[in-house]
Write an enzyme that holds these catalytic residues in place. Structure first.
Site, PDB file in Angstrom:
ATOM      1  CB  SER A 157     -17.416  80.969  26.173  1.00 14.47           C
ATOM      2  OG  SER A 157     -17.426  80.066  27.033  1.00 14.47           O
TER       3      SER A 157
ATOM      4  CG  ASP B 259     -21.048  80.188  30.393  1.00 16.57           C
ATOM      5  OD1 ASP B 259     -19.791  79.821  30.515  1.00 16.57           O
ATOM      6  OD2 ASP B 259     -21.437  80.308  29.420  1.00 16.57           O
TER       7      ASP B 259
ATOM      8  CG  ASP C 151     -16.445  78.521  30.641  1.00 15.35           C
ATOM      9  OD1 ASP C 151     -16.862  79.003  32.037  1.00 15.35           O
ATOM     10  OD2 ASP C 151     -17.217  78.655  29.692  1.00 15.35           O
TER      11      ASP C 151
ATOM     12  CG  ASP D 112     -18.146  82.647  29.860  1.00 11.26           C
ATOM     13  OD1 ASP D 112     -17.519  81.691  29.906  1.00 11.26           O
ATOM     14  OD2 ASP D 112     -18.833  83.219  29.380  1.00 11.26           O
TER      15      ASP D 112
END
Ligand code: MG
Length: 452
Positions: A97, A239, A235, A237
């Site tokens: 992440s 999400d 961020d 990744d």
């Protein structure tokens, strides 16, 4: 028994907690948990270690008899989307992440494309420590097939938003996997797109991966320089989503959450879900639009589970992890970003105008040192002492203890990862917010026998 899963899957530093050996074992444990059959979607973020760790996890899955659909470097929400689309039994994303580049980990998804709940994660954890790993016979070993899912994701996401006008957007992907989706998604909607840090690079040279104000100075400047209508950041990744308005200001995450949540309410869906730590601005704005707020513990998995349970219109955390259940059940940064634009388009207002119409709340925060071993005992005492406080409208124990007053609230919550207890207070006046904070900090001081 050891602990593998944290608040968002398995995560740690490469060669310390995270190794290819661990990944291979987890792949086999996961295949065994899935009954040594079925198709699993596997995706990864652009971290330097992601291909190595992904290959190890896939080896484990194959040796346990699962088939693999490999979707390559993608945002985490694309794995959630792909699980449903490809009718897989589960999904795995190799990512850490927003953590620094030397970190990595995995996040698991069920057949609905929803992140594994803590209960399911505990099952995997127990199986790992009890070494429940069943390899299959040589002629039942699984196969890998590559699947190009990004174009169908972009097509489907874009088809859900209609715009009347043309916009200028700046997108800062932080060199994460959002680079492969968000600029293309906005272009597909007819926008003029300028990009920052929009090539995937696992060393993340562009900026800190957390899409917080201190990392978004470049985006604010770019929005002002090119005269854009909106700035978007993710961020690592993707999400999560954060926004910069047309005046070049980083938007307060709670206000953005409130706007988008209210915008999703429908005739047959009057609830939205958020976590115990988000602002009252969400309740206020959602109530104005005839909706109700359901509060869950902190963590996107809890939000997703509640969205499903209450058949809610939307679920979101102040971190910018937003779930649109009509699309799928994983927090989705790229989709969230076009939903912000949809809101501007349908109201005909600039983002700055939409935000300036919202109520202002003041927040006060403090973290009190408390050893992990004492946390449960301290929180029990906080619960007891809370009963003695006057003017409390309601007490919630959804996550920590949250006291609601007619003009504010205070939340006491032990940190999940650090030796602290966090206190957050909110009210329309900053004096009242600090009064509420001080009152609770004093109670904690008494309980912990430290003078404050
Ligand atoms: Mg993330």
């Amino acid at each position: 028994m050891g602990k593998l899963f944290g608040t968002s899957g398995v995560r740690g530093v490469l060669w310390k907690q995270i190794t290819p050996g661990l990944m291979m074992d987890l792949g086999l444990v996961f295949a065994t948990h899935l009954g040594n059959s079925g198709t699993v979607v596997v995706g990864r973020d652009p971290r330097v270690s992601s291909v190595m760790l992904e290959d190890s996890f896939i080896s484990g899955l194959l040796s346990g008899g699962c088939r693999v659909r490999q979707v390559g470097t993608v945002p985490t929400p694309v794995v959630g989307f792909a699980v449903r689309r490809l009718r897989a039994v589960a999904g795995v994303m190799v990512t850490a992440s927003h953590n620094p580049p030397q970190y990595n980990g995995i996040k698991l998804f069920d057949s609905d494309g929803m992140a594994y709940t803590p209960e399911l994660e505990t099952k995997i954890e127990e199986a790992y420590f009890e070494k429940r790993m069943e390899r299959v016979r040589w002629d039942r070993i699984g196969k890998v097939e590559k699947a190009n899912i990004l174009s169908s994701y972009v097509d489907e996401a874009a088809a859900r938003v209609r715009l009347k006008r043309r916009y200028k957007i700046v997108v800062d992907c932080g060199n994460g996997s959002g680079s492969l989706v968000t600029p293309f998604l906005f272009r597909k909607l007819g926008c003029e797109v300028k990009t920052l840090n929009a090539h995937p690079d696992g060393t993340f040279p562009g900026r800190g991966l957390e899409p917080s104000a201190e990392n978004l100075e470049g985006l604010c400047k770019a929005v002002k320089t090119v005269g854009a209508d909106l700035g978007i950041a993710h961020d690592g990744d993707a999400d999560r989503v954060a926004a910069v308005d047309d005046l070049g200001r980083v938007v307060q995450p709670d206000k953005l959450l409130a706007l988008v949540a209210a915008g999703q309410l429908a005739e047959n869906r009057k609830t939205v879900v958020t976590t115990v730590d988000s602002s009252m601005v969400v309740d206020e704005v959602v109530a104005e639009h005839g909706g109700k707020v359901v509060r869950t513990p902190v963590g996107d998995v809890h939000v997703a589970a509640a969205v499903k349970q209450h058949d809610s219109a939307f679920g979101g955390e102040p971190s910018g992890a937003w779930i649109f259940p009509d699309f799928h059940l994983a927090p989705d940064g790229p989709f969230g970003s076009i939903k912000i634009l949809e809101l501007m388009d349908s109201t005909g207002k600039k983002l700055s105008e939409l935000l300036d119409g919202l109520p202002n709340y003041q927040t006060a925060r403090e973290k009190i040192p408390c050893p992990n071993s004492k946390k449960i005992q301290v929180m029990e005492k906080v619960g007891l002492r809370s009963k003695e406080i006057s003017d409390v409208l309601s007490v919630s124990h959804v996550d920590g203890t949250r006291l609601e007053f007619n003009d504010g609230w205070v939340l006491v919550r032990p940190s999940g990862t650090e030796p602290y207890i966090r206190v957050t207070a909110e009210s329309k006046s900053s004096e009242r917010a600090s009064d509420l904070l001080r009152m609770m900090v004093k109670i904690l001081g008494d309980i912990l026998h430290t003078p404050r």
